[in-house]
Design an enzyme around this catalytic site. Structure first.
Site, PDB file in Angstrom:
ATOM      1  N   HIS A 101     -77.309  -4.886 -36.091  1.00 28.28           N
ATOM      2  CA  HIS A 101     -76.610  -3.610 -35.853  1.00 28.28           C
ATOM      3  C   HIS A 101     -75.153  -3.669 -36.268  1.00 28.28           C
ATOM      4  O   HIS A 101     -74.344  -2.844 -35.847  1.00 28.28           O
ATOM      5  CB  HIS A 101     -76.718  -3.226 -34.365  1.00 28.28           C
ATOM      6  CG  HIS A 101     -78.126  -2.868 -33.967  1.00 28.28           C
ATOM      7  ND1 HIS A 101     -78.557  -2.927 -32.661  1.00 28.28           N
ATOM      8  CD2 HIS A 101     -79.199  -2.503 -34.702  1.00 28.28           C
ATOM      9  CE1 HIS A 101     -79.838  -2.576 -32.618  1.00 28.28           C
ATOM     10  NE2 HIS A 101     -80.260  -2.332 -33.840  1.00 28.28           N
ATOM     11  N   GLY A 127     -82.204 -10.753 -22.955  1.00 24.85           N
ATOM     12  CA  GLY A 127     -81.336  -9.650 -22.531  1.00 24.85           C
ATOM     13  C   GLY A 127     -81.405  -8.408 -23.379  1.00 24.85           C
ATOM     14  O   GLY A 127     -80.373  -7.902 -23.816  1.00 24.85           O
ATOM     15  N   CYS A 156     -64.598   4.485 -50.718  1.00 17.86           N
ATOM     16  CA  CYS A 156     -64.743   3.465 -51.780  1.00 17.86           C
ATOM     17  C   CYS A 156     -65.653   2.320 -51.351  1.00 17.86           C
ATOM     18  O   CYS A 156     -65.938   1.411 -52.112  1.00 17.86           O
ATOM     19  CB  CYS A 156     -63.354   2.933 -52.165  1.00 17.86           C
ATOM     20  SG  CYS A 156     -62.639   1.863 -50.905  1.00 17.86           S
TER      21      CYS A 156
HETATM   22  C1  BV8 Z   1     -83.293   3.660 -37.554  1.00 21.07           C
HETATM   23  C2  BV8 Z   1     -74.552  -0.417 -32.815  1.00 21.07           C
HETATM   24  C3  BV8 Z   1     -84.364   4.642 -39.420  1.00 21.07           C
HETATM   25  C4  BV8 Z   1     -73.609   0.701 -32.527  1.00 21.07           C
HETATM   26  C5  BV8 Z   1     -76.708   0.279 -31.905  1.00 21.07           C
HETATM   27  C6  BV8 Z   1     -84.619  10.201 -32.847  1.00 21.07           C
HETATM   28  C7  BV8 Z   1     -83.623  10.487 -33.771  1.00 21.07           C
HETATM   29  C8  BV8 Z   1     -83.028   9.498 -34.567  1.00 21.07           C
HETATM   30  C9  BV8 Z   1     -83.450   8.185 -34.432  1.00 21.07           C
HETATM   31  C10 BV8 Z   1     -84.450   7.917 -33.513  1.00 21.07           C
HETATM   32  C11 BV8 Z   1     -85.041   8.884 -32.727  1.00 21.07           C
HETATM   33  N1  BV8 Z   1     -85.967   8.290 -31.922  1.00 21.07           N
HETATM   34  C12 BV8 Z   1     -85.980   6.970 -32.173  1.00 21.07           C
HETATM   35  C13 BV8 Z   1     -85.082   6.731 -33.151  1.00 21.07           C
HETATM   36  C14 BV8 Z   1     -84.775   5.452 -33.731  1.00 21.07           C
HETATM   37  C15 BV8 Z   1     -83.510   4.958 -33.028  1.00 21.07           C
HETATM   38  C16 BV8 Z   1     -83.901   4.500 -31.641  1.00 21.07           C
HETATM   39  O1  BV8 Z   1     -84.577   3.490 -31.495  1.00 21.07           O
HETATM   40  N2  BV8 Z   1     -83.449   5.234 -30.610  1.00 21.07           N
HETATM   41  C17 BV8 Z   1     -83.800   4.839 -29.256  1.00 21.07           C
HETATM   42  C18 BV8 Z   1     -82.583   5.038 -28.339  1.00 21.07           C
HETATM   43  C19 BV8 Z   1     -85.003   5.657 -28.800  1.00 21.07           C
HETATM   44  N3  BV8 Z   1     -83.080   3.852 -33.844  1.00 21.07           N
HETATM   45  C20 BV8 Z   1     -82.213   4.089 -34.840  1.00 21.07           C
HETATM   46  O2  BV8 Z   1     -81.668   5.142 -35.066  1.00 21.07           O
HETATM   47  C21 BV8 Z   1     -81.969   2.864 -35.723  1.00 21.07           C
HETATM   48  N4  BV8 Z   1     -82.116   3.252 -37.092  1.00 21.07           N
HETATM   49  O3  BV8 Z   1     -84.280   3.756 -36.877  1.00 21.07           O
HETATM   50  O4  BV8 Z   1     -83.229   3.995 -38.903  1.00 21.07           O
HETATM   51  C22 BV8 Z   1     -84.188   6.104 -39.074  1.00 21.07           C
HETATM   52  C23 BV8 Z   1     -83.270   6.808 -39.819  1.00 21.07           C
HETATM   53  C24 BV8 Z   1     -83.136   8.179 -39.549  1.00 21.07           C
HETATM   54  C25 BV8 Z   1     -83.879   8.804 -38.521  1.00 21.07           C
HETATM   55  C26 BV8 Z   1     -84.771   8.032 -37.748  1.00 21.07           C
HETATM   56  C27 BV8 Z   1     -84.925   6.692 -38.013  1.00 21.07           C
HETATM   57  C28 BV8 Z   1     -80.560   2.357 -35.538  1.00 21.07           C
HETATM   58  C29 BV8 Z   1     -80.438   1.744 -34.146  1.00 21.07           C
HETATM   59  C30 BV8 Z   1     -79.107   1.019 -34.052  1.00 21.07           C
HETATM   60  C31 BV8 Z   1     -78.179   1.791 -33.147  1.00 21.07           C
HETATM   61  N5  BV8 Z   1     -76.952   1.000 -32.956  1.00 21.07           N
HETATM   62  N6  BV8 Z   1     -75.585  -0.439 -31.779  1.00 21.07           N
HETATM   63  C32 BV8 Z   1     -72.728   0.387 -31.359  1.00 21.07           C
HETATM   64  O5  BV8 Z   1     -72.894  -0.689 -30.724  1.00 21.07           O
HETATM   65  O6  BV8 Z   1     -71.863   1.216 -31.080  1.00 21.07           O
HETATM   66  S1  BV8 Z   1     -77.897   0.175 -30.697  1.00 21.07           S
HETATM   67  C33 BV8 Z   1     -77.304  -0.489 -29.256  1.00 21.07           C
HETATM   68  O7  BV8 Z   1     -78.461  -0.625 -28.406  1.00 21.07           O
HETATM   69  C34 BV8 Z   1     -76.741  -1.886 -29.333  1.00 21.07           C
HETATM   70  O8  BV8 Z   1     -76.791  -2.495 -30.602  1.00 21.07           O
HETATM   71  C35 BV8 Z   1     -77.644  -2.656 -28.390  1.00 21.07           C
HETATM   72  O9  BV8 Z   1     -77.743  -3.957 -28.711  1.00 21.07           O
HETATM   73  C36 BV8 Z   1     -78.902  -1.941 -28.620  1.00 21.07           C
HETATM   74  C37 BV8 Z   1     -80.064  -2.254 -27.768  1.00 21.07           C
HETATM   75  O10 BV8 Z   1     -79.664  -2.252 -26.439  1.00 21.07           O
HETATM   76  P1  BV8 Z   1     -79.824  -3.646 -25.638  1.00 21.07           P
HETATM   77  O11 BV8 Z   1     -79.180  -4.739 -26.424  1.00 21.07           O
HETATM   78  O12 BV8 Z   1     -81.243  -3.839 -25.271  1.00 21.07           O
HETATM   79  O13 BV8 Z   1     -78.900  -3.393 -24.399  1.00 21.07           O
HETATM   80  P2  BV8 Z   1     -79.311  -2.612 -23.064  1.00 21.07           P
HETATM   81  O14 BV8 Z   1     -78.064  -2.359 -22.288  1.00 21.07           O
HETATM   82  O15 BV8 Z   1     -80.223  -1.488 -23.403  1.00 21.07           O
HETATM   83  O16 BV8 Z   1     -80.194  -3.688 -22.269  1.00 21.07           O
HETATM   84  C38 BV8 Z   1     -79.566  -4.866 -21.788  1.00 21.07           C
HETATM   85  C39 BV8 Z   1     -80.676  -5.665 -21.131  1.00 21.07           C
HETATM   86  O17 BV8 Z   1     -80.113  -6.889 -20.692  1.00 21.07           O
HETATM   87  C40 BV8 Z   1     -81.267  -4.981 -19.913  1.00 21.07           C
HETATM   88  O18 BV8 Z   1     -82.681  -5.050 -19.967  1.00 21.07           O
HETATM   89  C41 BV8 Z   1     -80.725  -5.801 -18.729  1.00 21.07           C
HETATM   90  O19 BV8 Z   1     -81.662  -5.906 -17.673  1.00 21.07           O
HETATM   91  C42 BV8 Z   1     -80.526  -7.150 -19.369  1.00 21.07           C
HETATM   92  N7  BV8 Z   1     -79.477  -7.961 -18.749  1.00 21.07           N
HETATM   93  C43 BV8 Z   1     -78.298  -7.534 -18.207  1.00 21.07           C
HETATM   94  N8  BV8 Z   1     -77.603  -8.601 -17.790  1.00 21.07           N
HETATM   95  C44 BV8 Z   1     -78.338  -9.716 -18.074  1.00 21.07           C
HETATM   96  C45 BV8 Z   1     -79.536  -9.301 -18.688  1.00 21.07           C
HETATM   97  N9  BV8 Z   1     -80.480 -10.170 -19.086  1.00 21.07           N
HETATM   98  C46 BV8 Z   1     -80.247 -11.481 -18.868  1.00 21.07           C
HETATM   99  N10 BV8 Z   1     -79.127 -11.957 -18.283  1.00 21.07           N
HETATM  100  C47 BV8 Z   1     -78.152 -11.105 -17.880  1.00 21.07           C
HETATM  101  N11 BV8 Z   1     -77.044 -11.591 -17.290  1.00 21.07           N
HETATM  102 ZN    ZN Z   2     -61.400   3.233 -49.655  1.00 21.91          ZN
END
Ligand code: BV8
Ligand code: ZN
Length: 243
Positions: free
Chosen positions: A119, A187, A130
């Site tokens: 990501h 995580g 550019c």
């Molecule tokens: C794509 C960078 C093709 C930015 C991020 C409708 C419209 C458009 C798109 C979609 C749609 N429906 C689905 C999609 C696809 C979409 C998607 O999946 N959406 C989801 C929300 C349903 N995906 C995309 O758009 C991707 N591109 O599909 O391209 C396309 C093109 C056009 C149209 C459609 C498809 C791009 C996805 C990338 C988005 N960018 N980040 C930024 O950071 O600002 S995503 C963001 O979420 C982060 O990168 C993060 O890493 C990621 C996933 O979240 P997690 O890492 O799992 O974090 P979270 O908080 O959720 O969970 C943490 C976990 O850790 C928990 O379970 C918790 O219990 C646990 N935890 C907490 N503490 C601990 C622990 N575990 C262990 N120890 C601890 N101490």
């Molecule tokens: Zn430029």
């Protein structure tokens, strides 16, 4: 004492291993997760800020959010889970593939050399006009949104919702997931695609899947072993290292 015999054997035999990291990997370093109760998204909906259209609509607001996030990450350092991955890389070399959804740069700070930042990285920027990309120096809020020397608008070097992941990075992640003997998922809530599909790819190709999280997620349901404990505590033990 090996807490996962399968993983310990695979490490000893030098079999290919994938580590798939999510925000929970960095939680104990103090980096807010996305969907937890202190989650980043709590104050904003992803569509509001982490999308190209949001950026074009209000680049200053989006930049202020990323500046705020960088200010929170700047004070954070790698935790024992990051350090254990670096040690495992030292042991396995290119048999280890680290796929990280995190954009915080903490794997690099921990000394891990090879990883797939699927990501992108919050410390990188790219010019819309550019295409020039590079590391980010501190940008004072008053001069947001930053402009490139060519006059173009500069964006954060991360993958937004609705944007495709870099093709070469994504295909490397899928290939490693299909070829690994063990995948250790650390995580992640497993809701963001296409990365959330990787554990299924590993499983379908016969890999042993281990899930480390504080709570069960859809990935737990397809995992062979689930460790509901903090990553900083369990990961060093899983990799056969202390602390
Ligand atoms: C794509 C960078 C093709 C930015 C991020 C409708 C419209 C458009 C798109 C979609 C749609 N429906 C689905 C999609 C696809 C979409 C998607 O999946 N959406 C989801 C929300 C349903 N995906 C995309 O758009 C991707 N591109 O599909 O391209 C396309 C093109 C056009 C149209 C459609 C498809 C791009 C996805 C990338 C988005 N960018 N980040 C930024 O950071 O600002 S995503 C963001 O979420 C982060 O990168 C993060 O890493 C990621 C996933 O979240 P997690 O890492 O799992 O974090 P979270 O908080 O959720 O969970 C943490 C976990 O850790 C928990 O379970 C918790 O219990 C646990 N935890 C907490 N503490 C601990 C622990 N575990 C262990 N120890 C601890 N101490
Ligand atoms: Zn430029």
């Amino acid at each position: 004492m090996a807490i996962s015999v399968k993983l310990s054997d695979a490490i000893e035999r030098g079999e290919p291993i994938v580590v798939l990291a999510g925000a929970g990997m960095s939680a104990e370093s103090g980096v807010p997760t996305f969907r937890g109760d202190d989650g980043l998204w709590k104050n904003y909906r992803p569509e509001e800020l982490a999308t190209y259209s949001a950026f074009v609509r209000d680049p200053k607001l989006v930049w202020e959010w990323y500046n705020w996030r960088r200010s929170k990450i700047k004070g954070c350092s790698p935790n024992p889970a990051h350090n254990a991955v670096t040690l495992l890389e030292g042991k396995l070399g290119d048999k280890l593939t680290l796929v990280t959804q995190n954009v915080d740069g903490l794997h690099r700070d921990a000394g891990t050399r090879n990883y797939l930042e699927v990501h992108g990285c919050i410390w990188e920027v790219r010019c819309l006009k550019c295409g020039l990309s590079g590391e980010l120096r501190d940008i004072p809020d008053e001069s947001l949104p930053p402009k490139c020397t060519c006059g173009g608008l500069v964006r954060p070097g991360v993958v937004w919702f609705g944007e495709s992941l870099p093709e070469h990075i994504l295909s490397a992640a899928f290939r490693a997931s299909a070829e690994c003997a063990v995948m250790v998922v650390i995580g992640t809530s497993g809701v963001v695609y296409p990365v959330a599909h990787l554990p299924q790819v590993a499983r379908e190709n016969g890999a042993h899947v281990i899930d480390v999280n504080l709570e069960r997620t859809p990935i737990s349901d397809i995992a062979d072993e689930v460790f509901l404990s903090p990553a900083g505590d369990v990961v060093p033990k899983l990799f056969g290292m202390m602390g």
